[in-house]
Design a protein around this motif. Structure first.
Motif, PDB file in Angstrom:
ATOM      1  N   PRO A   1      46.844  40.459  53.912  1.00  0.00           N
ATOM      2  CA  PRO A   1      46.189  41.073  53.317  1.00  0.00           C
ATOM      3  C   PRO A   1      46.473  41.528  52.220  1.00  0.00           C
ATOM      4  O   PRO A   1      46.886  41.772  51.322  1.00  0.00           O
ATOM      5  CB  PRO A   1      45.103  40.628  53.586  1.00  0.00           C
ATOM      6  N   ASP A   2      47.692  42.369  53.579  1.00  0.00           N
ATOM      7  CA  ASP A   2      48.462  43.838  52.508  1.00  0.00           C
ATOM      8  C   ASP A   2      49.288  43.432  51.159  1.00  0.00           C
ATOM      9  O   ASP A   2      49.665  44.118  50.128  1.00  0.00           O
ATOM     10  CB  ASP A   2      49.177  44.488  53.377  1.00  0.00           C
ATOM     11  N   ALA A   3      49.587  42.255  51.112  1.00  0.00           N
ATOM     12  CA  ALA A   3      50.290  41.643  49.826  1.00  0.00           C
ATOM     13  C   ALA A   3      49.771  41.880  49.134  1.00  0.00           C
ATOM     14  O   ALA A   3      50.081  42.121  47.821  1.00  0.00           O
ATOM     15  CB  ALA A   3      51.331  40.627  50.525  1.00  0.00           C
ATOM     16  N   ILE A   4      48.236  42.119  49.104  1.00  0.00           N
ATOM     17  CA  ILE A   4      47.375  41.663  47.550  1.00  0.00           C
ATOM     18  C   ILE A   4      47.126  43.071  47.616  1.00  0.00           C
ATOM     19  O   ILE A   4      45.139  43.363  48.609  1.00  0.00           O
ATOM     20  CB  ILE A   4      46.452  40.282  47.585  1.00  0.00           C
ATOM     21  N   PRO A   5      46.868  44.750  47.407  1.00  0.00           N
ATOM     22  CA  PRO A   5      46.375  45.640  47.273  1.00  0.00           C
ATOM     23  C   PRO A   5      45.275  45.719  46.621  1.00  0.00           C
ATOM     24  O   PRO A   5      45.058  44.960  46.075  1.00  0.00           O
ATOM     25  CB  PRO A   5      47.873  47.188  46.635  1.00  0.00           C
ATOM     26  N   ALA A   6      44.040  46.759  46.681  1.00  0.00           N
ATOM     27  CA  ALA A   6      43.162  47.449  46.574  1.00  0.00           C
ATOM     28  C   ALA A   6      43.219  46.615  45.262  1.00  0.00           C
ATOM     29  O   ALA A   6      42.262  46.236  44.334  1.00  0.00           O
ATOM     30  CB  ALA A   6      42.260  47.878  46.567  1.00  0.00           C
ATOM     31  N   ASP A   7      44.209  47.460  43.999  1.00  0.00           N
ATOM     32  CA  ASP A   7      44.119  47.383  42.769  1.00  0.00           C
ATOM     33  C   ASP A   7      44.682  46.233  41.960  1.00  0.00           C
ATOM     34  O   ASP A   7      43.586  45.935  40.962  1.00  0.00           O
ATOM     35  CB  ASP A   7      45.025  48.774  41.995  1.00  0.00           C
ATOM     36  N   ILE A   8      45.384  45.055  42.659  1.00  0.00           N
ATOM     37  CA  ILE A   8      45.629  44.297  42.116  1.00  0.00           C
ATOM     38  C   ILE A   8      44.284  43.345  42.186  1.00  0.00           C
ATOM     39  O   ILE A   8      44.154  42.396  42.030  1.00  0.00           O
ATOM     40  CB  ILE A   8      46.948  43.877  42.907  1.00  0.00           C
ATOM     41  N   ARG A   9      44.195  43.833  44.006  1.00  0.00           N
ATOM     42  CA  ARG A   9      42.670  42.457  43.515  1.00  0.00           C
ATOM     43  C   ARG A   9      41.933  42.948  42.829  1.00  0.00           C
ATOM     44  O   ARG A   9      41.383  41.372  42.529  1.00  0.00           O
ATOM     45  CB  ARG A   9      42.542  42.582  45.292  1.00  0.00           C
ATOM     46  N   ALA A  10      41.548  43.731  42.897  1.00  0.00           N
ATOM     47  CA  ALA A  10      40.072  44.056  41.501  1.00  0.00           C
ATOM     48  C   ALA A  10      40.494  43.892  40.547  1.00  0.00           C
ATOM     49  O   ALA A  10      40.773  43.053  39.581  1.00  0.00           O
ATOM     50  CB  ALA A  10      39.603  46.032  41.832  1.00  0.00           C
ATOM     51  N   ALA A  11      41.899  43.723  39.605  1.00  0.00           N
ATOM     52  CA  ALA A  11      42.446  43.660  38.406  1.00  0.00           C
ATOM     53  C   ALA A  11      41.986  41.874  38.615  1.00  0.00           C
ATOM     54  O   ALA A  11      41.572  41.047  37.800  1.00  0.00           O
ATOM     55  CB  ALA A  11      43.931  44.026  38.031  1.00  0.00           C
ATOM     56  N   TYR A  12      42.297  40.910  40.004  1.00  0.00           N
ATOM     57  CA  TYR A  12      42.686  39.333  39.832  1.00  0.00           C
ATOM     58  C   TYR A  12      41.005  38.788  39.400  1.00  0.00           C
ATOM     59  O   TYR A  12      40.524  38.383  38.586  1.00  0.00           O
ATOM     60  CB  TYR A  12      42.918  39.569  40.918  1.00  0.00           C
ATOM     61  N   LEU A  13      40.101  40.065  40.096  1.00  0.00           N
ATOM     62  CA  LEU A  13      38.343  39.600  40.016  1.00  0.00           C
ATOM     63  C   LEU A  13      37.733  39.527  38.943  1.00  0.00           C
ATOM     64  O   LEU A  13      37.277  38.697  38.252  1.00  0.00           O
ATOM     65  CB  LEU A  13      37.839  40.455  41.385  1.00  0.00           C
ATOM     66  N   ALA A  14      38.326  40.559  37.867  1.00  0.00           N
ATOM     67  CA  ALA A  14      38.008  41.575  37.235  1.00  0.00           C
ATOM     68  C   ALA A  14      38.801  40.881  36.121  1.00  0.00           C
ATOM     69  O   ALA A  14      37.863  39.884  34.951  1.00  0.00           O
ATOM     70  CB  ALA A  14      38.507  42.655  36.584  1.00  0.00           C
ATOM     71  N   ALA A  15      39.933  40.215  36.048  1.00  0.00           N
ATOM     72  CA  ALA A  15      40.201  38.711  35.238  1.00  0.00           C
ATOM     73  C   ALA A  15      39.275  37.854  35.221  1.00  0.00           C
ATOM     74  O   ALA A  15      39.038  36.668  34.273  1.00  0.00           O
ATOM     75  CB  ALA A  15      41.269  39.035  35.336  1.00  0.00           C
ATOM     76  N   CYS A  16      39.278  37.509  36.122  1.00  0.00           N
ATOM     77  CA  CYS A  16      38.559  35.352  36.798  1.00  0.00           C
ATOM     78  C   CYS A  16      37.368  36.205  36.041  1.00  0.00           C
ATOM     79  O   CYS A  16      35.952  34.725  35.577  1.00  0.00           O
ATOM     80  CB  CYS A  16      38.675  35.201  38.061  1.00  0.00           C
ATOM     81  N   ARG A  17      36.055  37.327  36.527  1.00  0.00           N
ATOM     82  CA  ARG A  17      34.968  37.475  35.902  1.00  0.00           C
ATOM     83  C   ARG A  17      34.886  37.059  34.219  1.00  0.00           C
ATOM     84  O   ARG A  17      33.753  36.678  34.029  1.00  0.00           O
ATOM     85  CB  ARG A  17      34.541  38.872  36.573  1.00  0.00           C
ATOM     86  N   ASP A  18      35.692  37.605  33.759  1.00  0.00           N
ATOM     87  CA  ASP A  18      35.746  37.131  32.194  1.00  0.00           C
ATOM     88  C   ASP A  18      35.955  36.166  32.326  1.00  0.00           C
ATOM     89  O   ASP A  18      36.400  35.618  30.641  1.00  0.00           O
ATOM     90  CB  ASP A  18      36.732  38.211  31.471  1.00  0.00           C
ATOM     91  N   ALA A  19      36.594  34.787  33.001  1.00  0.00           N
ATOM     92  CA  ALA A  19      36.960  33.787  32.621  1.00  0.00           C
ATOM     93  C   ALA A  19      37.227  32.280  33.184  1.00  0.00           C
ATOM     94  O   ALA A  19      37.439  30.804  33.527  1.00  0.00           O
ATOM     95  CB  ALA A  19      38.850  33.411  32.429  1.00  0.00           C
TER      96      ALA A  19
END
Length: 292
Positions: free
Chosen positions: A186-204
């Motif tokens: 899980p540490d391979a996807i840090p919190a800021d990257i995870r948040a960026a992925y979720l935000a991008a998916c939320r809009d798509a």
């Protein structure tokens, strides 16, 4: 602030009528295009891209319908076909001055890369696929209760309306589920990257569903036509893959050899998000591919 790949230059590049892609470019040398998977953006390549940029021009776009790239409405099945999305990538490289380039993709990006290589063999010098099978084979191996692992494939294959509403109602939980279960570290996807992925998916949501819906229809038709015509991947091909074939009862390397005569198929022990979990291994495999 949305994370970026350090020292890469960002721009928007028009690739089709009304469609521009967000792309990060870095390094100098022979061109390599890296395509992200689901539920991610170009940021999944941040470690590998920095490594390869030491001696290559590295091009990391957000796919049509993902990240900060344009998300056209699904006019018909071709809007998000891998043929259309692959043509985007060839057009992108040409706008950036590259008629020929190496291409690597992970997950959804790998399906785009495979189709681009079948449709544009004159443009793709080398092909790498991370953790998928070609679309036709993917559907063929899904059967029985073991197919539950791919429940999202069947959900998003449904006609427009229901899957979009269901996913949009709890998009962070839906997309976050895959970030959780497909990763070994899980540490391979840090919190800021995870948040960026979720935000991008939320809009798509609509465009991501359209991408998957195409893979249950028009993309299969294109693969079947190529198989019937005997079309194969003409360039050196490297495949990095988890051993999920043993769980689902198929030989992944054998399936790949039917498409790729010049194949190196390697199993990995990390999770699905290998470019983030094992970036040195992935970069090494890509460097090895580029010497063939």
């Amino acid at each position: 602030m949305t994370p970026v790949i350090a020292d890469f230059v960002y721009q928007r590049v028009p690739v089709a009528d009304g469609v521009s892609l967000n792309v990060a470019v870095g390094g100098v040398g022979s061109p390599v295009v890296l395509l992200h998977g689901f539920p991610q953006t170009h940021l999944m390549w941040r470690h590998v891209a920095a490594d390869l940029a030491a001696d290559h021009t590295v091009i990391c776009p957000d796919l049509r319908g993902y990240g900060a790239s344009d998300k056209p409405a699904e006019a018909d099945s071709a809007t998000y076909s891998k043929r259309t999305m692959g043509a985007d990538i060839v057009a992108l490289a040409r706008v950036l001055g590259h008629e020929r380039f190496a291409l690597a993709g992970h997950d959804r990006g790998a399906l785009v890369a495979i189709r681009a290589a079948l449709d544009h063999p004159e443009a793709i010098t080398h092909l790498a696929s991370l953790d998928v099978l070609p679309t036709l084979d993917m559907w063929d191996v899904m059967h029985g209760t073991t197919a539950a692992v791919g429940f999202h494939l069947y959900l998003m294959a449904q006609p427009p309306g229901l899957p979009e509403r269901m996913i949009a109602a709890s998009s962070d939980a839906f997309f976050g589920h895959f970030l959780d279960i497909w990763v070994n570290d899980p540490d391979a996807i840090p919190a800021d990257i995870r948040a960026a992925y979720l935000a991008a998916c939320r809009d798509a949501v609509d465009s991501i569903v359209a991408d998957y819906r195409a893979s249950a229809g028009i993309d299969v038709e294109h693969d079947r036509a190529d198989r019937a015509a005997g079309n194969r991947l003409r360039m050196p091909v490297t495949v990095l893959q988890q051993d999920w074939g043993s769980a689902l009862g198929f030989d992944a390397a054998a399936l790949w050899r039917a498409w790729a005569p010049d194949l190196r198929h390697t199993g990995v022990t990390c999770g699905h998000f290998m470019a983030e979990e094992a970036p040195s291994e992935v970069a090494g495999a890509l460097r090895d591919l580029l010497t063939r």
